[in-house]
Design a protein around this motif. Sequence first.
Motif, PDB file in Angstrom:
ATOM      1  N   LEU A 196       0.991  -1.383  -0.155  1.00 27.86           N
ATOM      2  CA  LEU A 196       0.017  -0.149   0.000  1.00 27.86           C
ATOM      3  C   LEU A 196       0.686   1.491  -0.161  1.00 27.86           C
ATOM      4  O   LEU A 196       0.709   1.984  -0.023  1.00 27.86           O
ATOM      5  CB  LEU A 196      -1.339   0.472   1.114  1.00 27.86           C
ATOM      6  CG  LEU A 196      -2.272  -1.013   0.914  1.00 27.86           C
ATOM      7  CD1 LEU A 196      -2.599  -1.554   2.653  1.00 27.86           C
ATOM      8  CD2 LEU A 196      -3.131  -0.941  -0.271  1.00 27.86           C
ATOM      9  N   ARG A 239      -9.645  -4.251  -2.291  1.00 27.10           N
ATOM     10  CA  ARG A 239      -8.324  -3.797  -1.980  1.00 27.10           C
ATOM     11  C   ARG A 239      -7.453  -4.309  -3.332  1.00 27.10           C
ATOM     12  O   ARG A 239      -6.100  -4.105  -3.002  1.00 27.10           O
ATOM     13  CB  ARG A 239      -8.458  -4.791  -0.230  1.00 27.10           C
ATOM     14  CG  ARG A 239      -7.032  -5.399  -0.374  1.00 27.10           C
ATOM     15  CD  ARG A 239      -6.031  -4.550   0.376  1.00 27.10           C
ATOM     16  NE  ARG A 239      -4.811  -4.244   0.759  1.00 27.10           N
ATOM     17  CZ  ARG A 239      -3.620  -4.134   0.247  1.00 27.10           C
ATOM     18  NH1 ARG A 239      -3.353  -4.207  -1.344  1.00 27.10           N
ATOM     19  NH2 ARG A 239      -2.844  -5.029   0.967  1.00 27.10           N
ATOM     20  N   VAL A 248      -7.135  -1.833  -5.444  1.00 22.37           N
ATOM     21  CA  VAL A 248      -6.610  -0.021  -5.693  1.00 22.37           C
ATOM     22  C   VAL A 248      -5.793   1.054  -6.535  1.00 22.37           C
ATOM     23  O   VAL A 248      -5.560   2.377  -6.387  1.00 22.37           O
ATOM     24  CB  VAL A 248      -6.945  -0.592  -3.777  1.00 22.37           C
ATOM     25  CG1 VAL A 248      -4.973  -0.572  -3.847  1.00 22.37           C
ATOM     26  CG2 VAL A 248      -6.074   0.901  -3.089  1.00 22.37           C
ATOM     27  N   HIS A 249      -5.109  -0.679  -6.775  1.00 23.10           N
ATOM     28  CA  HIS A 249      -3.642   0.479  -7.638  1.00 23.10           C
ATOM     29  C   HIS A 249      -4.868   0.494  -9.401  1.00 23.10           C
ATOM     30  O   HIS A 249      -3.845   1.653  -9.678  1.00 23.10           O
ATOM     31  CB  HIS A 249      -2.737  -0.666  -8.706  1.00 23.10           C
ATOM     32  CG  HIS A 249      -3.242  -1.773  -8.946  1.00 23.10           C
ATOM     33  ND1 HIS A 249      -4.426  -2.992  -8.647  1.00 23.10           N
ATOM     34  CD2 HIS A 249      -3.104  -2.850 -10.218  1.00 23.10           C
ATOM     35  CE1 HIS A 249      -5.106  -3.146  -9.005  1.00 23.10           C
ATOM     36  NE2 HIS A 249      -4.123  -3.369 -10.322  1.00 23.10           N
ATOM     37  N   THR A 260      -6.285   4.717  -7.036  1.00 24.76           N
ATOM     38  CA  THR A 260      -5.547   5.688  -6.485  1.00 24.76           C
ATOM     39  C   THR A 260      -5.588   6.595  -7.290  1.00 24.76           C
ATOM     40  O   THR A 260      -5.248   7.753  -7.311  1.00 24.76           O
ATOM     41  CB  THR A 260      -4.593   5.780  -5.735  1.00 24.76           C
ATOM     42  OG1 THR A 260      -3.197   4.357  -6.414  1.00 24.76           O
ATOM     43  CG2 THR A 260      -4.623   4.162  -4.331  1.00 24.76           C
ATOM     44  N   ILE A 270      -6.261   4.791   0.737  1.00 25.33           N
ATOM     45  CA  ILE A 270      -5.081   3.140   1.278  1.00 25.33           C
ATOM     46  C   ILE A 270      -5.535   3.506   2.718  1.00 25.33           C
ATOM     47  O   ILE A 270      -4.965   2.076   2.766  1.00 25.33           O
ATOM     48  CB  ILE A 270      -3.962   4.078   1.120  1.00 25.33           C
ATOM     49  CG1 ILE A 270      -3.628   4.470  -0.449  1.00 25.33           C
ATOM     50  CG2 ILE A 270      -2.520   3.616   1.501  1.00 25.33           C
ATOM     51  CD1 ILE A 270      -2.446   5.124  -1.065  1.00 25.33           C
ATOM     52  N   MET A 309      -7.989   0.980   3.904  1.00 25.85           N
ATOM     53  CA  MET A 309      -7.410  -0.657   3.111  1.00 25.85           C
ATOM     54  C   MET A 309      -6.569  -0.733   4.144  1.00 25.85           C
ATOM     55  O   MET A 309      -6.471  -1.882   4.962  1.00 25.85           O
ATOM     56  CB  MET A 309      -6.384  -0.321   1.165  1.00 25.85           C
ATOM     57  CG  MET A 309      -7.417   0.088   0.698  1.00 25.85           C
ATOM     58  SD  MET A 309      -9.056  -0.800   0.537  1.00 25.85           S
ATOM     59  CE  MET A 309      -9.902  -0.103  -0.358  1.00 25.85           C
ATOM     60  N   ARG A 310      -4.999  -0.191   4.405  1.00 29.43           N
ATOM     61  CA  ARG A 310      -4.145  -0.646   4.920  1.00 29.43           C
ATOM     62  C   ARG A 310      -5.096  -0.829   6.746  1.00 29.43           C
ATOM     63  O   ARG A 310      -4.839  -1.583   7.388  1.00 29.43           O
ATOM     64  CB  ARG A 310      -3.623   0.611   6.017  1.00 29.43           C
ATOM     65  CG  ARG A 310      -1.960   0.613   6.779  1.00 29.43           C
ATOM     66  CD  ARG A 310      -1.331   1.887   6.737  1.00 29.43           C
ATOM     67  NE  ARG A 310      -0.885   2.380   5.775  1.00 29.43           N
ATOM     68  CZ  ARG A 310      -0.220   1.704   4.606  1.00 29.43           C
ATOM     69  NH1 ARG A 310       0.012   0.980   4.976  1.00 29.43           N
ATOM     70  NH2 ARG A 310      -0.060   3.154   3.468  1.00 29.43           N
TER      71      ARG A 310
END
Length: 512
Positions: free
Chosen positions: A86, A317, A320-321, A324, A337, A340-341
């Motif tokens: 992440l 998750r 996510v790339h 963002t 992020i 997600m973390r």
Amino acid sequence: MYIRVNPRDNVAIAVEPEGLTPGTTEAGGLVVRERIPQAHKIALRPIAAGEPILRYGEVIGYASRDILPGSWVREELVEMPAARPLDELPLATAVPAAPPPLDGYTFEGYANPDGSVGTRNLLGIGTTVQCVAPTVDYAVGRIRTELLPRFPNVDGAVAVTHSYGCGVAIDAPGAAIPIRTLRHIALHANLAADPLMVSLGCEKLQPARLFAASEPPTGQRPESLPILDASNVIRLQDERGFSEMVAAILRAAEKRLERLNRRRRTTCPASDLVVGLQCGGSDAFSGVTANPAVGFAADLLVRAGATVLFSEITEVRDAVHLLTPRAATPDVARALIQEMRWYDEYLARGGADRSANTTPGNKRGGLANIVEKALGSVAKAGSTALCAVASHGEKVTSKGLVFAATPASDFICGTGQLASMNLHVFTTGEGSPYGLALVPVVKVSSRTALAEKWPDLIDLDAGRIATGQATIEEVGWELFRFILAAASGRQTWAEHWGLANAMAPFNPGPVT
Ligand code: CA
């Protein structure tokens, strides 16, 4: 017949209900080597052991052994990749330009004093604790038969019950999530944004605590908090016996019904819609039919100035790339992020990870793992910029596309989105008779076979996209128009049957 989503893909999914037949030749001369069930994957090229398996132009896994063209790419042949780190994601590097506005679309809604707009005019009786739930259910049963027939402009009476409120570590950090979820639901737009609550008396979640603004509002509009008095809170421990409890609830309900019955729908811009998107019982078609059509409708809603929520952290998750870079600002990307973390850590504390998401039904429907499921799930988010991120149970006040953090669990996600949404869209492949009491739930099927099997549960069939009978754009526009009609009072199938799943606020905190 098969569907390949992206020219880079080395697998495609079988379209026909009976699947692909061994020995038959498909487009491009590909010979089918074995029976491949509908929605499952066929190898388009030779894939050597260790090579990436590509769907949606993305890596969904690595081949566990050599795979010949035309063979069935079963779940056990797909080794799941590790979760993407992440801390090296691009932040707001490819922000989509603002799409052209879509003017002139309206719906008939109920304007509330706090600026929110209802799509239904419901009497809701909220609860601070599970202990009172059966009493409120009983009272609401009597309200429906004895009072409601006299108030024809009220759409229904709902006992807003849940499992929270006592027997919990109410001061633990995780308690903020269920408490703010329940606060925002008590103030729901479809309940005239005006709570009517039943409390037990001795519970940890006292009414004053439920409505205390425990944190600074994150949106632009400050939360309006209600004044609590005997007119909107009934404490059961103050009453003499069960029949007086019920009589007290009925008296308060009657007064409220008189007020609600005077309300009328007025023409409201589509920008007053807050549409929550969710999928449940997904299959490999979800990502090529229902979810892209919902994504197209999401773009139309954003262009019309509305708010669109997508959620389901474990299904975001692994994509996510892709999101963002689409964030409107680096801060919005960082907020995504952070959600997600936080969830990675929450799962790790429970000895699990994101792979715990997929169900036997997902796998039967052709989804090899959570990566493949996530890539199909985020298609619901359309193509516009990600404008804001809300944490679990927060009330969304921004317009445009918003990530509203919730678990992927259907009933917990639906409950979390109820903190903000006034209409819900639910896509399904395997099928679910899911519904919510407080908002219309529009159900979209990913394949025609489900829409034909459940004609009295599915509101819109997106399976026509797979068979070439309709395009993503056509189904997207149909859904957009259906959403405006449902918001204006058209009944969905879930409402027709009165289907309402239990409220299940997400509680990551300890139970005592
Ligand atoms: Ca779900």
